[in-house]
Enzyme design. Structure first.
Site, PDB file in Angstrom:
ATOM      1  CG  MET A  30      41.700 -68.032 -56.522  1.00 50.86           C
ATOM      2  SD  MET A  30      41.163 -68.201 -58.220  1.00 50.86           S
ATOM      3  CE  MET A  30      39.448 -68.671 -58.002  1.00 50.86           C
ATOM      4  N   GLY A  31      41.336 -65.025 -52.653  1.00 49.21           N
ATOM      5  CA  GLY A  31      40.766 -63.865 -51.978  1.00 49.21           C
ATOM      6  C   GLY A  31      39.295 -64.038 -51.672  1.00 49.21           C
ATOM      7  CG  LEU A  33      40.681 -64.092 -47.655  1.00 48.57           C
ATOM      8  CD1 LEU A  33      41.827 -63.722 -46.717  1.00 48.57           C
ATOM      9  CD2 LEU A  33      40.959 -65.417 -48.333  1.00 48.57           C
ATOM     10  CG  ASN A  35      34.203 -67.179 -40.385  1.00 48.34           C
ATOM     11  OD1 ASN A  35      35.098 -66.353 -40.227  1.00 48.34           O
ATOM     12  ND2 ASN A  35      32.997 -67.011 -39.847  1.00 48.34           N
ATOM     13  CG  HIS A  37      39.393 -68.595 -47.453  1.00 48.40           C
ATOM     14  ND1 HIS A  37      38.324 -67.827 -47.854  1.00 48.40           N
ATOM     15  CD2 HIS A  37      39.816 -69.251 -48.563  1.00 48.40           C
ATOM     16  CE1 HIS A  37      38.124 -67.995 -49.147  1.00 48.40           C
ATOM     17  NE2 HIS A  37      39.009 -68.858 -49.601  1.00 48.40           N
ATOM     18  CE  LYS A 151      33.520 -74.052 -51.566  1.00 49.75           C
ATOM     19  NZ  LYS A 151      33.373 -74.146 -53.046  1.00 49.75           N
ATOM     20  CB  SER A 187      31.483 -70.716 -51.795  1.00 53.36           C
ATOM     21  OG  SER A 187      31.949 -70.310 -53.063  1.00 53.36           O
ATOM     22  CB  SER A 188      35.003 -66.577 -52.713  1.00 49.68           C
ATOM     23  OG  SER A 188      36.048 -66.914 -51.834  1.00 49.68           O
TER      24      SER A 188
END
Length: 282
Positions: A30-31, A33, A35, A37, A151, A187-188
């Site tokens: 979901m963008g 981004l 590390n 990802h 996660k 986490s984003s």
């Protein structure tokens, strides 16, 4: 790196790759981004000829409209991160109409009860949204392998169950949690925290390590009391839930059986930001 912005262009691209016999690895995002990802794409790079990312903030998996509104978005930054990583061959950035051509609503899924545990109790309908978008992306991208971080362990289990029930020809692979130096799971949503609060939030990881030590000699009710006590003394943090569950069924347990695998799950709200983490118990 190819930047693909609609379903038709993606279909043409995938068809060409399949004709060349390319093995496709895929990790949807979901963008926002980070590390964590990139660790998915590093894993995908090992076993695939082509690695594809997607960036789509899925509206149907947000229970709280404010959470959807606040979700961090910076598509140019995300594209730059992917390009600079050298790990990704193409990124798919669909519009809502590419994923939901008629109505922006979820399908209903039966995940054999996995959806009713933990996050499912706090976020009704969330996993229907996850299942809907991931199934649609799988059908469009047609990956051989798909990669998801541990996660969101419950999400990983649910996607595996969806693939099994829908008999989709894709192997779902879990990738270990990527952590900051202080142990905080990346986490984003972390991007909404000030640096000093990110440092304070390392107590979440430290607590999970303590749980891993305690569970050999301490009863689960006593462990839960100790965890609650830790967060009662942490300013600006609220323990939403902590539990220990069977890794296969995700059902909470109050007792350890030797032939089972267990995992501790925790959700803590730090300055209004909901942080999720978990740890396999040795």
């Amino acid at each position: 790196m190819e930047i693909i912005k609609n379903k038709k262009t993606l279909q043409d691209f995938i068809e060409r790759q399949k004709e060349m016999g390319k093995k496709i690895g895929f990790a949807p995002t979901m963008g926002a981004l980070h590390n964590g990802h990139l660790a998915l794409y590093e894993e995908a790079r090992k076993d695939n000829d082509l690695v594809i990312s997607s960036i789509f903030v899925n509206p149907t998996q947000f229970n709280n409209p404010e959470d959807l509104k606040k979700y961090p978005r910076d598509i140019n930054r995300d594209i730059l991160i992917l390009k600079n990583s050298g790990l990704v061959d193409a990124v798919y950035i669909p519009e809502v109409a590419d994923i939901y051509p008629e109505k922006t609503e979820s399908q209903h899924y039966d995940f054999d009860g996995l959806e009713n545990e933990m996050e499912g109790k706090f976020r009704p309908g969330h996993f229907d949204g996850v299942g809907t978008v991931v199934e649609e992306l799988f059908r469009q991208v047609k990956p051989d392998n798909a990669y998801f971080g541990e996660k969101d362990f419950q999400q990983l289990a649910i996607i595996k169950k969806m693939v099994e029930k829908k008999q989709l020809p894709v192997k779902v692979i879990g990738v270990p949690i990527y952590r900051a130096e202080n142990g905080l799971a990346l986490s984003s949503r972390n991007q909404r925290l000030h640096e000093d609060r990110k440092e304070a939030a390392k107590v979440i990881y430290n607590t999970l390590n303590k749980v891993n030590d305690w569970f050999r000699t301490v009863t689960i009710p006593e462990i839960k009391e100790r965890v609650t006590d830790i967060f009662d003394h942490e300013q600006g943090m609220k323990l939403e839930y902590f539990l220990i569950a069977d890794e296969d069924t995700l059902k909470e347990t109050d007792f350890f059986y030797k032939d089972r695998k267990y995992r501790a799950f925790i959700v803590v709200v730090v300055d209004g930001v909901r942080l999720i983490d978990n740890m396999h118990l040795d």
